[in-house]
Design a protein around this motif. Structure first.
Motif, PDB file in Angstrom:
ATOM      1  N   UNK A  40       0.813  -1.215   0.000  1.00  0.00           N
ATOM      2  CA  UNK A  40       0.000   0.000   0.000  1.00  0.00           C
ATOM      3  C   UNK A  40       0.848   1.267   0.000  1.00  0.00           C
ATOM      4  N   UNK A  41       0.284   2.316  -0.526  1.00  0.00           N
ATOM      5  CA  UNK A  41       0.906   3.634  -0.524  1.00  0.00           C
ATOM      6  C   UNK A  41       0.409   4.422   0.682  1.00  0.00           C
ATOM      7  N   UNK A  42       1.299   5.106   1.365  1.00  0.00           N
ATOM      8  CA  UNK A  42       0.867   5.959   2.465  1.00  0.00           C
ATOM      9  C   UNK A  42       0.198   7.215   1.896  1.00  0.00           C
ATOM     10  N   UNK A  48       4.609   1.519   1.572  1.00  0.00           N
ATOM     11  CA  UNK A  48       4.935   0.882   2.845  1.00  0.00           C
ATOM     12  C   UNK A  48       5.899  -0.260   2.604  1.00  0.00           C
ATOM     13  N   UNK A  49       6.692  -0.594   3.628  1.00  0.00           N
ATOM     14  CA  UNK A  49       7.707  -1.635   3.477  1.00  0.00           C
ATOM     15  C   UNK A  49       7.131  -3.034   3.585  1.00  0.00           C
ATOM     16  N   UNK A  50       5.947  -3.156   4.144  1.00  0.00           N
ATOM     17  CA  UNK A  50       5.327  -4.471   4.272  1.00  0.00           C
ATOM     18  C   UNK A  50       4.388  -4.712   3.090  1.00  0.00           C
ATOM     19  N   UNK A  51       4.177  -5.989   2.798  1.00  0.00           N
ATOM     20  CA  UNK A  51       3.142  -6.383   1.849  1.00  0.00           C
ATOM     21  C   UNK A  51       1.962  -6.903   2.654  1.00  0.00           C
ATOM     22  N   UNK A 104      -6.242  -8.621   9.042  1.00  0.00           N
ATOM     23  CA  UNK A 104      -5.193  -8.001   8.244  1.00  0.00           C
ATOM     24  C   UNK A 104      -3.954  -8.888   8.311  1.00  0.00           C
ATOM     25  N   UNK A 105      -3.388  -9.186   7.138  1.00  0.00           N
ATOM     26  CA  UNK A 105      -2.233 -10.073   7.047  1.00  0.00           C
ATOM     27  C   UNK A 105      -1.056  -9.294   6.483  1.00  0.00           C
ATOM     28  N   UNK A 106      -0.046  -9.064   7.317  1.00  0.00           N
ATOM     29  CA  UNK A 106       1.147  -8.323   6.910  1.00  0.00           C
ATOM     30  C   UNK A 106       2.322  -9.272   6.750  1.00  0.00           C
ATOM     31  N   UNK A 111      14.108  -6.562   5.426  1.00  0.00           N
ATOM     32  CA  UNK A 111      14.353  -5.186   5.873  1.00  0.00           C
ATOM     33  C   UNK A 111      13.081  -4.435   6.253  1.00  0.00           C
ATOM     34  N   UNK A 112      11.950  -5.115   6.272  1.00  0.00           N
ATOM     35  CA  UNK A 112      10.682  -4.434   6.546  1.00  0.00           C
ATOM     36  C   UNK A 112      10.544  -4.098   8.025  1.00  0.00           C
ATOM     37  N   UNK A 113       9.798  -3.045   8.288  1.00  0.00           N
ATOM     38  CA  UNK A 113       9.506  -2.644   9.654  1.00  0.00           C
ATOM     39  C   UNK A 113       8.155  -1.923   9.646  1.00  0.00           C
ATOM     40  N   UNK A 114       7.655  -1.607  10.833  1.00  0.00           N
ATOM     41  CA  UNK A 114       6.407  -0.863  10.965  1.00  0.00           C
ATOM     42  C   UNK A 114       6.599   0.163  12.074  1.00  0.00           C
ATOM     43  N   UNK A 115       6.512   1.449  11.721  1.00  0.00           N
ATOM     44  CA  UNK A 115       6.733   2.501  12.696  1.00  0.00           C
ATOM     45  C   UNK A 115       5.661   2.525  13.774  1.00  0.00           C
ATOM     46  N   UNK A 116       5.938   3.245  14.837  1.00  0.00           N
ATOM     47  CA  UNK A 116       4.973   3.370  15.926  1.00  0.00           C
ATOM     48  C   UNK A 116       3.657   3.938  15.410  1.00  0.00           C
ATOM     49  N   UNK A 117       2.553   3.298  15.775  1.00  0.00           N
ATOM     50  CA  UNK A 117       1.240   3.724  15.301  1.00  0.00           C
ATOM     51  C   UNK A 117       0.177   3.243  16.281  1.00  0.00           C
ATOM     52  N   UNK A 118      -1.015   3.805  16.152  1.00  0.00           N
ATOM     53  CA  UNK A 118      -2.197   3.338  16.881  1.00  0.00           C
ATOM     54  C   UNK A 118      -3.134   2.654  15.897  1.00  0.00           C
ATOM     55  N   UNK A 119      -3.865   1.650  16.368  1.00  0.00           N
ATOM     56  CA  UNK A 119      -4.944   1.059  15.576  1.00  0.00           C
ATOM     57  C   UNK A 119      -6.222   1.793  15.964  1.00  0.00           C
TER      58      UNK A 119
END
Length: 200
Positions: A40-42, A48-51, A104-106, A111-119
């Motif tokens: 996805x595009x932010x 985003x680095x994840x699929x 949701x399946x990430x 090298x992928x990561x996920x920055x700090x976020x809230x759901x």
């Protein structure tokens, strides 16, 4: 199986044995056949680095229009049903009377990561989010209700399950890195993370 608590997050270490993990991976592959993985595009125009892909009534998507849930995959098809193996985990640990409407399946590569976020794209924050780790270890970071402030980290391994509920439901969290090659569950390495949510 060991149950830990970290900043209100309930962490079930080793909840799923190898057979259960393998069954989940097979189920995810079937979902991905019907609703292919995409990057996805932010809203800021960066990929985003994840699929990811989704199952259930809704899938989570992101593009220039923002973050949101959608009843359609970006390619136009409806999302497949949430696999029964995944629903069983929700029933086992969530404590909710409702059924999840999105899984949701990430997929995290080396090298992928996920920055700090809230759901916080869901309507009812009294419902928990349940997170399932499969494959390589991921360094999971937990903060507070604000983006700034102290954080704590814990390595999540294949078969671990995390429940984010109660006062911790809107806590900031993320994945700093994965320990690539630490698991043989996925033939080419990487980490799968499944998150179950009630949307409406």
């Amino acid at each position: 199986m060991e149950k830990l608590s970290l900043r209100g997050f309930e962490i079930y270490k080793g909840l799923l044995d190898l057979e259960a993990q393998q069954a989940l991976v097979a189920a995810v592959r079937e979902v991905a056949k019907a609703a292919p993985l995409f990057s996805p595009m932010t809203p800021y125009g960066k990929p985003m680095r994840v699929k990811m892909t989704s199952a259930g009534k809704y899938g989570w998507v992101s593009d220039r229009s923002g973050y949101r849930y959608s009843e359609k995959h970006p390619e136009g098809m409806a999302w497949p049903d949430i696999p029964s193996e995944v629903l069983d985990i929700w029933q086992r640990v969530s404590g909710s009377d409702r059924a999840p409407e999105c899984c949701l399946m990430n997929f995290y590569g080396e090298t992928a990561r996920m920055g700090l976020h809230q759901d916080r794209d869901e309507s009812d924050f009294s419902e928990p989010v349940v997170s399932v780790s499969l494959g390589d270890d991921g360094l999971f970071r937990i903060g507070g209700l604000e983006r700034v402030g102290s954080t704590e980290s814990i390595w999540l391994s294949s078969g671990d399950v995390v429940v984010m509920g109660g006062e911790a439901r809107l806590t900031y969290h993320g994945v700093d890195k994965i320990r690539f090659g630490s698991s043989r569950l996925l033939s080419k390495g990487g980490r799968l993370n499944l998150t179950l949510r009630v949307v409406d």
